[in-house]
Design a protein around this motif. Structure first.
Motif, PDB file in Angstrom:
ATOM      1  N   GLU A   1       0.834  -1.208   0.000  1.00 16.25           N
ATOM      2  CA  GLU A   1       0.000   0.000   0.000  1.00 16.25           C
ATOM      3  C   GLU A   1       0.866   1.255   0.000  1.00 16.25           C
ATOM      4  O   GLU A   1       0.556   2.239  -0.663  1.00 16.25           O
ATOM      5  CB  GLU A   1      -0.935  -0.013   1.211  1.00 16.25           C
ATOM      6  CG  GLU A   1      -2.073  -0.985   1.031  1.00 16.25           C
ATOM      7  CD  GLU A   1      -2.966  -1.085   2.249  1.00 16.25           C
ATOM      8  OE1 GLU A   1      -4.032  -1.691   2.150  1.00 16.25           O
ATOM      9  OE2 GLU A   1      -2.595  -0.560   3.319  1.00 16.25           O
ATOM     10  N   ALA A   2       1.964   1.209   0.772  1.00 16.28           N
ATOM     11  CA  ALA A   2       2.852   2.369   0.837  1.00 16.28           C
ATOM     12  C   ALA A   2       3.437   2.664  -0.534  1.00 16.28           C
ATOM     13  O   ALA A   2       3.520   3.825  -0.962  1.00 16.28           O
ATOM     14  CB  ALA A   2       3.962   2.124   1.850  1.00 16.28           C
ATOM     15  N   ALA A   3       3.831   1.616  -1.253  1.00 13.88           N
ATOM     16  CA  ALA A   3       4.402   1.816  -2.587  1.00 13.88           C
ATOM     17  C   ALA A   3       3.355   2.423  -3.518  1.00 13.88           C
ATOM     18  O   ALA A   3       3.645   3.330  -4.306  1.00 13.88           O
ATOM     19  CB  ALA A   3       4.907   0.495  -3.139  1.00 13.88           C
ATOM     20  N   MET A   4       2.117   1.941  -3.402  1.00 16.83           N
ATOM     21  CA  MET A   4       1.043   2.464  -4.240  1.00 16.83           C
ATOM     22  C   MET A   4       0.768   3.917  -3.871  1.00 16.83           C
ATOM     23  O   MET A   4       0.561   4.767  -4.724  1.00 16.83           O
ATOM     24  CB  MET A   4      -0.215   1.623  -4.025  1.00 16.83           C
ATOM     25  CG  MET A   4      -0.935   1.279  -5.305  1.00 16.83           C
ATOM     26  SD  MET A   4      -2.559   0.649  -4.965  1.00 16.83           S
ATOM     27  CE  MET A   4      -2.193  -0.989  -4.471  1.00 16.83           C
ATOM     28  N   ASP A   5       0.795   4.176  -2.562  1.00 17.62           N
ATOM     29  CA  ASP A   5       0.566   5.523  -2.052  1.00 17.62           C
ATOM     30  C   ASP A   5       1.607   6.505  -2.595  1.00 17.62           C
ATOM     31  O   ASP A   5       1.334   7.669  -2.808  1.00 17.62           O
ATOM     32  CB  ASP A   5       0.636   5.462  -0.522  1.00 17.62           C
ATOM     33  CG  ASP A   5       0.304   6.783   0.133  1.00 17.62           C
ATOM     34  OD1 ASP A   5      -0.847   7.210  -0.012  1.00 17.62           O
ATOM     35  OD2 ASP A   5       1.196   7.379   0.760  1.00 17.62           O
ATOM     36  N   LEU A   6       2.821   5.995  -2.821  1.00 17.77           N
ATOM     37  CA  LEU A   6       3.913   6.856  -3.283  1.00 17.77           C
ATOM     38  C   LEU A   6       3.952   6.976  -4.803  1.00 17.77           C
ATOM     39  O   LEU A   6       4.879   7.548  -5.357  1.00 17.77           O
ATOM     40  CB  LEU A   6       5.250   6.326  -2.757  1.00 17.77           C
ATOM     41  CG  LEU A   6       5.445   6.495  -1.242  1.00 17.77           C
ATOM     42  CD1 LEU A   6       6.589   5.643  -0.746  1.00 17.77           C
ATOM     43  CD2 LEU A   6       5.672   7.949  -0.889  1.00 17.77           C
ATOM     44  N   GLY A   7       2.961   6.376  -5.467  1.00 22.68           N
ATOM     45  CA  GLY A   7       2.835   6.633  -6.896  1.00 22.68           C
ATOM     46  C   GLY A   7       3.128   5.472  -7.822  1.00 22.68           C
ATOM     47  O   GLY A   7       3.211   5.655  -9.026  1.00 22.68           O
TER      48      GLY A   7
END
Lengths: 381, 279
Positions: free
Chosen positions: B169-175
């Motif tokens: 999720e963090a990776a997705m959150d970062l774009g």
């Protein structure tokens, strides 16, 4: 409360928008999981540059609401606008929103620098621009010495700084913090709370945080929304929430409180009296309240607003006699648990201003507790 | 019972356990150095069966075929198994998910005879209907992928299930979009599970004899098939030599793997202690 949202124009409510008071608007958001309502028609506005806390117990829907903002959950109904742009249909990777996760979620196979650079790389910035921004972020969180380390080579507090730097590196319009202190021990917690607030305020980023810890919310946030079973019970500054709770739930959730039920006996413009079956004397409130004679109400007063002493106060109301059943010593103050003859219990704080001053009152002493006419609040819900 | 006898008893039980597991292997290894042609009569120490083994063209070509098949099988099974594991752990709910999961893992408990027979029947009917049935190495490869797939799926999906979802999720959150998240975050983190899944599929394919026997054609005799058929003609010490070599290779590989993991774990613990001490 709920704003009407019609389809068509980009932002139908723009006309009555005042300044940046509703930079983030959450309009009638509802989220259901298999019939269970996690967030129940919630409407909220957050100002630009504000640190806003969603406070509540576990399962109150605060995390779900945060995940809706991040784009990890799709709301069943309702709209989210950030800076007048609708967010609903944007996937997480297209939202100008970044999140600091409770577990920090640092990528274990990347160094601190690579972690911070990850988001910038996704945006296709030039290599030297990325390096400059990473340096800048490391300076802000005071981690310049640790850029080449892997996450497991950092302590909890250091990991948190990296996580913060990573979520701020892309200069998001909105920063989300999920239980930011959840993984830290207590001593580090109070230090990091202030540090985090300093960094966020310095960068001027709008921030929504989720926490179950009332102290954390009161220390860090400009405004707090108190949540319970998917609904927002009260929104206000920390002192509004503490000093003027609008419901029994709010009064009991934040801090400790003495609460008695009663009935309004006299309802005047400038004072109110309440008769409680638990108290021998009347409760006298020094201002008018929105109620009517005979109405069932609760009276709530905080322990630090009570006085305790061996002599009977001269005032005819706002007092009760009992014996000291328990004394909890907290160092800076002591809490006396006083039991009235009918079994009702009161907690009264006593600041330990002199060493051993509290010796004068001890277990099983007969004492009087009393309070001023503006010390408590009358709650109707 | 005194502490001393208790300790003695537990050592004895441990020894018995090890004996049960490894005495047969030890006997086999010892007899591989036997000079005699008779597998069970000791007549002197010699390396002669190792020489014989290396001169046996048929045996060597069977070994080469087996390694080729095992390599191809493991690679295909890891790709397909990872995809199946992703579907099971990341797709959320979809109709038929439970059935899909059960079907994926069924080969774990299905008798190999049935798998082999059914795949043979499928190839035969394919040949009759379209005139295009895989032959030789390809047919064994397909059959092996079918049954090793289940093992890889189990290994990879258990790793995926325990992977902290907030990392993705963090990776997705970062774009990063879903595909980038998979290749930049998920894949590097689950890589050890992919390696162990690959090794598992490799060994399963390497020692399979039942399924291979069903689907193999001429010129695609694998090593286990060769060993099996030659043992039926009488025990040859050559086989002992072959087995000893295989055990040696496996043991060395396992030891190196253990040593690398042990070293990394130790270094990691030390790092974490240092980090905790700093602040």
């Amino acid at each position: 409360m709920a704003a009407e949202v019609s389809s068509g124009t980009k932002d139908p409510a723009r006309a009555d928008k005042v300044g940046a008071d509703d930079y983030l608007r959450i309009v009638d958001i509802r989220k259901e999981f298999d019939g269970f309502v996690a967030v129940d028609d919630t409407t909220l506005s957050v100002r630009q540059g504000e640190i806003f806390a969603l406070l509540g117990g576990s399962g109150c829907g605060k995390s779900t609401l945060l995940r809706c903002l991040g784009g990890f959950e799709k709301p069943t109904a309702g709209k989210i606008y950030l800076d007048d742009q609708e967010m609903n249909d944007l996937p997480p990777y297209e939202r100008p929103i970044n999140m600091m996760f409770q577990s920090y979620a640092l990528f274990p196979h990347m160094t601190v620098e690579q972690n911070i650079a990850f988001g910038l790389k996704q945006d296709g910035h030039k290599r030297d621009a990325i390096a400059r921004r990473v340096d800048e972020m490391l300076t802000i969180v005071q981690m310049t010495k640790f850029g080449k380390r892997k996450p497991h080579q950092l302590s909890g507090g250091q990991q948190q700084r990296v996580a913060l730097a990573r979520s701020l590196a892309k200069s998001p319009k909105l920063l989300l913090l999920d239980e930011p202190m959840g993984a830290l021990d207590k001593k580090l917690r109070s230090q990091m709370q202030l540090e985090l607030v300093n960094i966020i305020e310095k960068l001027g980023v709008t921030c929504v945080m989720v926490t179950h810890d009332q102290e954390e919310a009161m220390t860090m946030a400009h405004r707090i929304a108190l949540m319970d079973s998917g609904r927002i019970r009260q929104v206000g500054t920390p002192d509004e929430i503490y000093e003027q709770p609008t419901s029994r739930f709010a009064a009991e959730f934040i801090g400790s409180v003495n609460m008695v039920n009663g009935r309004i006996e006299e309802d005047m413009a400038d004072y109110v009296t309440i008769r409680s079956p638990k108290l021998e004397h009347l409760i006298h409130i020094g201002h008018g309240v929105s109620g009517f004679e005979g109405q069932e109400v609760s009276f709530a007063v905080r322990p630090e607003k009570l006085s305790i002493g061996k002599t009977e106060p001269t005032q005819p109301h706002n007092k009760a006699e009992g014996i000291i059943e328990d004394i909890a010593y907290f160092g800076s103050h002591s809490v006396y648990h006083v039991r009235l003859a009918n079994g009702t219990k009161f907690m009264a704080n006593f600041a330990n201003m002199q060493r051993w001053a509290s010796e004068s009152l001890t277990w099983n002493d007969k004492v009087w507790v009393s309070w001023g006419e503006n010390a408590g609040v009358v709650l109707t819900s | 019972m005194s502490g001393r006898t208790q300790r003695w008893t537990s050592w004895a039980i441990l020894g018995l356990g090890f004996a049960f597991l490894y005495v047969p292997v030890l006997i086999l290894m010892v007899y591989s150095f036997n000079e005699s042609r008779l597998a069970t009569v000791w007549s002197g120490f010699s390396f002669k069966w190792y020489g014989e083994l290396l001169r046996d063209k048929q045996m060597l070509s069977a070994a080469w075929i087996s390694i080729k098949i095992a390599f191809l099988t493991a690679s295909a099974a890891v790709v397909l198994g990872t995809m199946a594991a992703l579907v099971m752990t990341r797709m959320g709910k979809f109709p038929g998910k439970t059935l899909f999961g059960a079907l994926i893992t069924a080969p774990l408990v299905m008798p190999e005879v049935i798998i082999g027979l059914s795949i043979l029947l499928m190839f035969v009917s394919l040949g009759q209907m379209v005139g295009l049935a895989p032959k030789g190495i390809a047919s064994i490869w397909i059959a092996h992928v079918t049954f090793t797939l289940a093992f890889v799926t189990v290994v990879v999906s258990s790793r995926l299930a325990e992977l902290d979802k907030s990392l993705e999720e963090a990776a997705m959150d970062l774009g990063a979009n879903r595909i980038k998240v998979f290749f930049l975050i998920t894949l590097p983190i689950i890589a050890p599970a992919l390696v162990s899944g690959w090794l598992l599929a490799f060994t399963l394919s390497l020692d399979d004899v039942v399924i291979s026997s069903f689907v193999a054609g001429p010129n695609s005799t694998t090593l286990p098939m060769k060993v099996f058929s030659s043992v039926r003609l009488g025990l040859s010490p050559k086989i002992n030599a072959l087995a000893t070599l295989m055990i040696l290779v496996v043991a060395v590989a396992a030891f190196i793997g253990w040593w690398i993991m042990h070293r990394d774990e130790k270094r990691r613990k030390l790092d974490m202690q240092m980090a905790a001490k700093e602040k």
